[in-house]
Scaffold this motif. Sequence first.
Motif, PDB file in Angstrom:
ATOM      1  N   ALA A 197       0.827  -1.207   0.000  1.00 41.47           N
ATOM      2  CA  ALA A 197       0.000   0.000   0.000  1.00 41.47           C
ATOM      3  C   ALA A 197       0.861   1.257   0.000  1.00 41.47           C
ATOM      4  O   ALA A 197       0.434   2.304  -0.494  1.00 41.47           O
ATOM      5  N   ARG A 198       2.074   1.190   0.552  1.00 38.87           N
ATOM      6  CA  ARG A 198       2.964   2.355   0.593  1.00 38.87           C
ATOM      7  C   ARG A 198       3.681   2.577  -0.738  1.00 38.87           C
ATOM      8  O   ARG A 198       4.283   3.626  -0.942  1.00 38.87           O
ATOM      9  N   GLN A 199       3.622   1.619  -1.640  1.00 39.57           N
ATOM     10  CA  GLN A 199       4.305   1.769  -2.924  1.00 39.57           C
ATOM     11  C   GLN A 199       3.564   2.766  -3.811  1.00 39.57           C
ATOM     12  O   GLN A 199       2.358   2.943  -3.693  1.00 39.57           O
ATOM     13  N   SER A 200       4.317   3.390  -4.700  1.00 40.58           N
ATOM     14  CA  SER A 200       3.695   4.315  -5.649  1.00 40.58           C
ATOM     15  C   SER A 200       2.962   3.510  -6.724  1.00 40.58           C
ATOM     16  O   SER A 200       3.150   2.294  -6.856  1.00 40.58           O
ATOM     17  N   ALA A 201       2.153   4.212  -7.507  1.00 43.54           N
ATOM     18  CA  ALA A 201       1.388   3.543  -8.564  1.00 43.54           C
ATOM     19  C   ALA A 201       2.322   2.927  -9.597  1.00 43.54           C
ATOM     20  O   ALA A 201       2.042   1.845 -10.130  1.00 43.54           O
ATOM     21  N   GLU A 202       3.439   3.588  -9.851  1.00 38.82           N
ATOM     22  CA  GLU A 202       4.396   3.059 -10.835  1.00 38.82           C
ATOM     23  C   GLU A 202       5.022   1.754 -10.341  1.00 38.82           C
ATOM     24  O   GLU A 202       5.222   0.812 -11.114  1.00 38.82           O
ATOM     25  N   GLU A 203       5.354   1.711  -9.040  1.00 38.78           N
ATOM     26  CA  GLU A 203       5.946   0.493  -8.482  1.00 38.78           C
ATOM     27  C   GLU A 203       4.956  -0.662  -8.505  1.00 38.78           C
ATOM     28  O   GLU A 203       5.314  -1.804  -8.793  1.00 38.78           O
ATOM     29  N   VAL A 204       3.699  -0.365  -8.202  1.00 40.87           N
ATOM     30  CA  VAL A 204       2.662  -1.400  -8.245  1.00 40.87           C
ATOM     31  C   VAL A 204       2.474  -1.879  -9.682  1.00 40.87           C
ATOM     32  O   VAL A 204       2.345  -3.078  -9.943  1.00 40.87           O
ATOM     33  N   ALA A 205       2.501  -0.952 -10.640  1.00 39.12           N
ATOM     34  CA  ALA A 205       2.290  -1.300 -12.052  1.00 39.12           C
ATOM     35  C   ALA A 205       3.397  -2.216 -12.560  1.00 39.12           C
ATOM     36  O   ALA A 205       3.145  -3.077 -13.414  1.00 39.12           O
ATOM     37  N   ARG A 206       4.622  -2.054 -12.036  1.00 36.33           N
ATOM     38  CA  ARG A 206       5.719  -2.920 -12.473  1.00 36.33           C
ATOM     39  C   ARG A 206       5.486  -4.381 -12.094  1.00 36.33           C
ATOM     40  O   ARG A 206       5.939  -5.279 -12.784  1.00 36.33           O
ATOM     41  N   ASP A 207       4.786  -4.607 -10.988  1.00 39.40           N
ATOM     42  CA  ASP A 207       4.521  -5.966 -10.516  1.00 39.40           C
ATOM     43  C   ASP A 207       3.234  -6.544 -11.097  1.00 39.40           C
ATOM     44  O   ASP A 207       2.808  -7.623 -10.683  1.00 39.40           O
ATOM     45  N   CYS A 208       2.609  -5.824 -12.016  1.00 38.16           N
ATOM     46  CA  CYS A 208       1.303  -6.247 -12.528  1.00 38.16           C
ATOM     47  C   CYS A 208       1.398  -6.759 -13.957  1.00 38.16           C
ATOM     48  O   CYS A 208       2.278  -6.385 -14.725  1.00 38.16           O
ATOM     49  N   GLU A 209       0.413  -7.593 -14.261  1.00 38.64           N
ATOM     50  CA  GLU A 209       0.237  -8.075 -15.622  1.00 38.64           C
ATOM     51  C   GLU A 209      -1.116  -7.537 -16.083  1.00 38.64           C
ATOM     52  O   GLU A 209      -2.144  -7.841 -15.473  1.00 38.64           O
ATOM     53  N   ALA A 210      -1.125  -6.723 -17.139  1.00 40.87           N
ATOM     54  CA  ALA A 210      -2.350  -6.091 -17.623  1.00 40.87           C
ATOM     55  C   ALA A 210      -2.823  -6.771 -18.895  1.00 40.87           C
ATOM     56  O   ALA A 210      -2.025  -7.190 -19.736  1.00 40.87           O
ATOM     57  N   GLU A 211      -4.134  -6.836 -19.017  1.00 45.44           N
ATOM     58  CA  GLU A 211      -4.747  -7.455 -20.196  1.00 45.44           C
ATOM     59  C   GLU A 211      -5.913  -6.576 -20.628  1.00 45.44           C
ATOM     60  O   GLU A 211      -6.768  -6.234 -19.810  1.00 45.44           O
ATOM     61  N   ALA A 212      -5.953  -6.191 -21.870  1.00 44.52           N
ATOM     62  CA  ALA A 212      -7.036  -5.378 -22.409  1.00 44.52           C
ATOM     63  C   ALA A 212      -8.023  -6.287 -23.126  1.00 44.52           C
ATOM     64  O   ALA A 212      -7.633  -7.251 -23.790  1.00 44.52           O
ATOM     65  N   PHE A 213      -9.306  -5.966 -22.971  1.00 47.62           N
ATOM     66  CA  PHE A 213     -10.338  -6.768 -23.646  1.00 47.62           C
ATOM     67  C   PHE A 213     -11.535  -5.882 -23.932  1.00 47.62           C
ATOM     68  O   PHE A 213     -11.612  -4.748 -23.458  1.00 47.62           O
ATOM     69  N   ARG A 214     -12.466  -6.399 -24.688  1.00 48.07           N
ATOM     70  CA  ARG A 214     -13.661  -5.633 -25.024  1.00 48.07           C
ATOM     71  C   ARG A 214     -14.648  -5.690 -23.872  1.00 48.07           C
ATOM     72  O   ARG A 214     -14.969  -6.760 -23.368  1.00 48.07           O
ATOM     73  N   ALA A 215     -15.126  -4.526 -23.502  1.00 45.79           N
ATOM     74  CA  ALA A 215     -16.092  -4.446 -22.403  1.00 45.79           C
ATOM     75  C   ALA A 215     -17.474  -4.799 -22.925  1.00 45.79           C
ATOM     76  O   ALA A 215     -17.801  -4.559 -24.084  1.00 45.79           O
ATOM     77  N   SER A 216     -18.271  -5.379 -22.057  1.00 47.94           N
ATOM     78  CA  SER A 216     -19.660  -5.659 -22.420  1.00 47.94           C
ATOM     79  C   SER A 216     -20.539  -4.610 -21.758  1.00 47.94           C
ATOM     80  O   SER A 216     -20.090  -3.826 -20.936  1.00 47.94           O
ATOM     81  N   GLY A 217     -21.815  -4.607 -22.087  1.00 48.09           N
ATOM     82  CA  GLY A 217     -22.742  -3.693 -21.438  1.00 48.09           C
ATOM     83  C   GLY A 217     -22.965  -2.429 -22.243  1.00 48.09           C
ATOM     84  O   GLY A 217     -22.680  -2.372 -23.441  1.00 48.09           O
ATOM     85  N   PRO A 218     -23.470  -1.376 -21.568  1.00 45.33           N
ATOM     86  CA  PRO A 218     -23.827  -0.153 -22.278  1.00 45.33           C
ATOM     87  C   PRO A 218     -22.611   0.574 -22.820  1.00 45.33           C
ATOM     88  O   PRO A 218     -21.507   0.416 -22.325  1.00 45.33           O
ATOM     89  N   GLY A 219     -22.832   1.391 -23.850  1.00 43.43           N
ATOM     90  CA  GLY A 219     -21.729   2.139 -24.437  1.00 43.43           C
ATOM     91  C   GLY A 219     -21.814   2.213 -25.940  1.00 43.43           C
ATOM     92  O   GLY A 219     -21.008   2.874 -26.583  1.00 43.43           O
ATOM     93  N   GLY A 220     -22.745   1.532 -26.530  1.00 43.69           N
ATOM     94  CA  GLY A 220     -22.943   1.619 -27.973  1.00 43.69           C
ATOM     95  C   GLY A 220     -21.874   0.898 -28.758  1.00 43.69           C
ATOM     96  O   GLY A 220     -21.195   0.005 -28.275  1.00 43.69           O
ATOM     97  N   GLN A 221     -21.717   1.311 -30.000  1.00 43.21           N
ATOM     98  CA  GLN A 221     -20.786   0.639 -30.894  1.00 43.21           C
ATOM     99  C   GLN A 221     -19.336   0.834 -30.478  1.00 43.21           C
ATOM    100  O   GLN A 221     -18.484   0.015 -30.806  1.00 43.21           O
ATOM    101  N   CYS A 222     -19.046   1.910 -29.765  1.00 43.76           N
ATOM    102  CA  CYS A 222     -17.670   2.159 -29.317  1.00 43.76           C
ATOM    103  C   CYS A 222     -17.181   1.001 -28.448  1.00 43.76           C
ATOM    104  O   CYS A 222     -16.039   0.582 -28.546  1.00 43.76           O
TER     105      CYS A 222
END
Length: 124
Positions: free
Chosen positions: A15-40
């Motif tokens: 919790a004391r780590q900065s956002a950048e330090e936390v991000a280094r230890d993370c694995e991120a995955e992007a995907f298509r969101a479901s739900g409202p928002g239209g064609q975007c």
Amino acid sequence: MDNEHLTYRDYARYARQSAEEVARDCEAEAFRASGPGGQCVNTTDSAVRMTHLPTGITVTSRESRSQFRNRQLCLQKLRQEFVERAVPPKVRHATRPSRAARQRRLDHKHLRAQVKVQRRRIDE
């Protein structure tokens, strides 16, 4: 580190780590969101699922149409989770029932016994 062996002190350290330090230890995955928002929503991979590898905590963000903003929101959610898990457990103290509590318990047992005696058949 294994998730089972982490203590509240470990989460406090994260919790004391900065956002950048936390991000280094993370694995991120992007995907298509479901739900409202239209064609975007149907055409862009804007939702983000982020896993903090040392702890195994996974968070998802799909609030924004921007993948960059969703990454920031995931990091905020991770840090909030660390803060919640960093609370030390309350110390428990052994207590004994008071004399009045013991007496109330015995009085209640006596009352129940009398009720059960009343239910018996009367022999003539």
